[in-house]
Write a protein that holds these residues in place. Structure first.
Motif, PDB file in Angstrom:
ATOM      1  N   ILE A  70       0.832  -1.205   0.000  1.00 20.03           N
ATOM      2  CA  ILE A  70       0.000   0.000   0.000  1.00 20.03           C
ATOM      3  C   ILE A  70       0.868   1.256   0.000  1.00 20.03           C
ATOM      4  CG2 ILE A  70      -1.772   1.323   1.211  1.00 20.03           C
ATOM      5  CD1 ILE A  70      -2.778  -1.302   2.392  1.00 20.03           C
ATOM      6  N   VAL A  71       1.742   1.370   1.010  1.00 25.33           N
ATOM      7  CA  VAL A  71       2.496   2.616   1.156  1.00 25.33           C
ATOM      8  C   VAL A  71       3.731   2.380   2.019  1.00 25.33           C
ATOM      9  CG1 VAL A  71       1.226   3.370   3.217  1.00 25.33           C
ATOM     10  CG2 VAL A  71       2.259   5.099   1.717  1.00 25.33           C
ATOM     11  N   PHE A  72       4.761   3.193   1.778  1.00 28.12           N
ATOM     12  CA  PHE A  72       5.897   3.272   2.697  1.00 28.12           C
ATOM     13  C   PHE A  72       5.899   4.665   3.297  1.00 28.12           C
ATOM     14  CE2 PHE A  72      10.294   4.667   3.509  1.00 28.12           C
ATOM     15  CZ  PHE A  72      10.582   3.797   4.557  1.00 28.12           C
ATOM     16  N   ILE A  73       5.954   4.740   4.618  1.00 30.23           N
ATOM     17  CA  ILE A  73       6.015   6.030   5.326  1.00 30.23           C
ATOM     18  C   ILE A  73       7.414   6.144   5.917  1.00 30.23           C
ATOM     19  CG2 ILE A  73       4.954   7.498   7.061  1.00 30.23           C
ATOM     20  CD1 ILE A  73       2.513   5.551   6.946  1.00 30.23           C
ATOM     21  N   SER A  77       8.262  11.306   7.666  1.00 31.84           N
ATOM     22  CA  SER A  77       6.818  11.452   7.409  1.00 31.84           C
ATOM     23  C   SER A  77       6.447  11.509   5.930  1.00 31.84           C
ATOM     24  CB  SER A  77       6.241  12.687   8.111  1.00 31.84           C
ATOM     25  OG  SER A  77       6.499  12.628   9.484  1.00 31.84           O
ATOM     26  N   ARG A  78       7.355  11.164   5.046  1.00 33.99           N
ATOM     27  CA  ARG A  78       7.027  11.173   3.615  1.00 33.99           C
ATOM     28  C   ARG A  78       6.360   9.850   3.247  1.00 33.99           C
ATOM     29  NH1 ARG A  78      11.128  11.904  -1.520  1.00 33.99           N
ATOM     30  NH2 ARG A  78       9.539  11.676  -3.104  1.00 33.99           N
ATOM     31  N   ALA A  79       5.181   9.938   2.617  1.00 30.76           N
ATOM     32  CA  ALA A  79       4.439   8.745   2.199  1.00 30.76           C
ATOM     33  C   ALA A  79       4.694   8.485   0.718  1.00 30.76           C
ATOM     34  CB  ALA A  79       2.952   8.934   2.455  1.00 30.76           C
ATOM     35  N   THR A  80       5.059   7.231   0.390  1.00 33.58           N
ATOM     36  CA  THR A  80       5.312   6.839  -0.995  1.00 33.58           C
ATOM     37  C   THR A  80       4.384   5.689  -1.355  1.00 33.58           C
ATOM     38  OG1 THR A  80       7.633   7.461  -0.748  1.00 33.58           O
ATOM     39  CG2 THR A  80       7.056   6.082  -2.640  1.00 33.58           C
ATOM     40  N   PHE A  81       3.452   5.957  -2.272  1.00 36.85           N
ATOM     41  CA  PHE A  81       2.523   4.944  -2.763  1.00 36.85           C
ATOM     42  C   PHE A  81       3.090   4.348  -4.055  1.00 36.85           C
ATOM     43  CE2 PHE A  81       0.051   7.856  -0.215  1.00 36.85           C
ATOM     44  CZ  PHE A  81      -0.772   7.013   0.525  1.00 36.85           C
TER      45      PHE A  81
END
Length: 200
Positions: A70-73, A77-81
């Protein structure tokens, strides 16, 4: 929620290789709200609570047992989808050492277990799964009658194998193959070097 082959390889190793759990890291996935009465269109909020600030992945295992990244946070605090910096279906955030995921509008395809995964000291740590399922609809009870085929009676109440156990068996076989094939190749290479040394 496209699957990334490299990530799935790491996840498979995490599920089947027991050495991954050797170090101390506290990690827990949970929902601040009750997930037993989810409704279609409802917002699902999940939290990954940990004692390290190294970034976290959110993984979804659907009802068929397929893993979806789903995502790496990151720790900043940067979210990478997957393939995008934002998502129309999910929100991700971080506060201190809590990594949060929200499914904006829950759908039947979002059902399954959600895992928080962390990479710490070159080892993967998995939280226990947080289940999220729509309530089962009750149907009128049916009476099962055994049928006869060729002189043998078939029981319609026989249970099919649990998909989770089949997934675990597949991951264990994958892990063994992943470990033994390179080891066998290394042994052949060493034998070849030994033979070359003896000949020279």
């Amino acid at each position: 929620m496209d699957t990334a082959p490299a990530l799935l390889l790491l996840l498979a190793l995490g599920f089947c290789c027991p050495g991954i759990y050797g170090q101390s890291l506290r990690i827990m996935a949970k929902s601040p709200r009750d997930t037993t009465q989810l409704q279609v269109g409802q917002r699902l909020e999940l939290e990954c609570q940990t004692d390290k600030n190294t970034g976290a992945f959110w993984i979804h295992k659907d009802k068929k047992g397929t893993l979806h990244f789903i995502v790496f946070i990151s720790s900043t605090s940067r979210a990478t989808f997957p393939n995008h910096r934002t998502s129309t279906r999910f929100e991700a955030s971080k506060h201190d050492t809590t990594y949060s995921l929200a499914v904006k509008s829950f759908t039947p395809q979002d059902q399954g277990n959600y895992f928080c995964v962390m990479n710490y000291n070159q080892m993967l740590f998995f939280s226990p799964g947080q289940p999220a399922f729509l309530p089962a609809t009750t149907a009128a009870p049916t009476t099962c009658v055994p049928t006869t085929k060729g002189g043998t009676t078939e029981d319609p109440n026989l249970k099919t194998p649990d998909p989770g156990s089949r997934l675990q068996e597949g991951l264990e076989q994958f892990c063994l193959a992943f470990l033994w094939i390179p080891l066998a190749g290394l042994c052949l290479l060493l034998l070849q070097l030994l033979a070359t040394t003896i000949v020279l």
